[in-house]
Design a protein around this motif. Structure first.
Motif: not given
Length: 81
Positions: A4-6, A11-14, A21-23, A41-50
């Motif tokens: 969660e901290q990570d 940033s949005f761009e990161q 890359q995951i896709v 699972e990581r990709g889904d969390k990144l999608r939610q973050h974006c």
């Protein structure tokens, strides 16, 4: 550092770059099942973050209202249409 901290530090761009890359890795079909699930699972969390970052940015955008004399009289929230 927790995941969660990570995620909060990205940033949005990161986050978008890592998601791309995951896709790409998942599309190759070369990953073992367990690894593919972890990546998904990581990709889904990144999608939610974006999505959350985009929502927050949209809320910050404001339109300037003009009075009859053409002078700014205030602002109104951005309305996506």
């Amino acid at each position: 550092m927790t995941e969660e901290q990570d995620m909060a530090d990205l940033s949005f761009e990161q986050a978008l770059k890592e998601l791309e890359q995951i896709v790409g890795r998942l599309e190759t079909g070369d990953e073992e099942l367990d690894k593919a699930i972890q990546l998904y699972e990581r990709g889904d969390k990144l999608r939610q973050h974006c999505a959350a970052r985009l929502d927050a940015a949209q809320e910050r955008i404001e339109a300037i209202r003009l009075g009859a004399d053409g002078r700014p009289t205030g602002t109104t929230p951005f309305a996506a249409g």
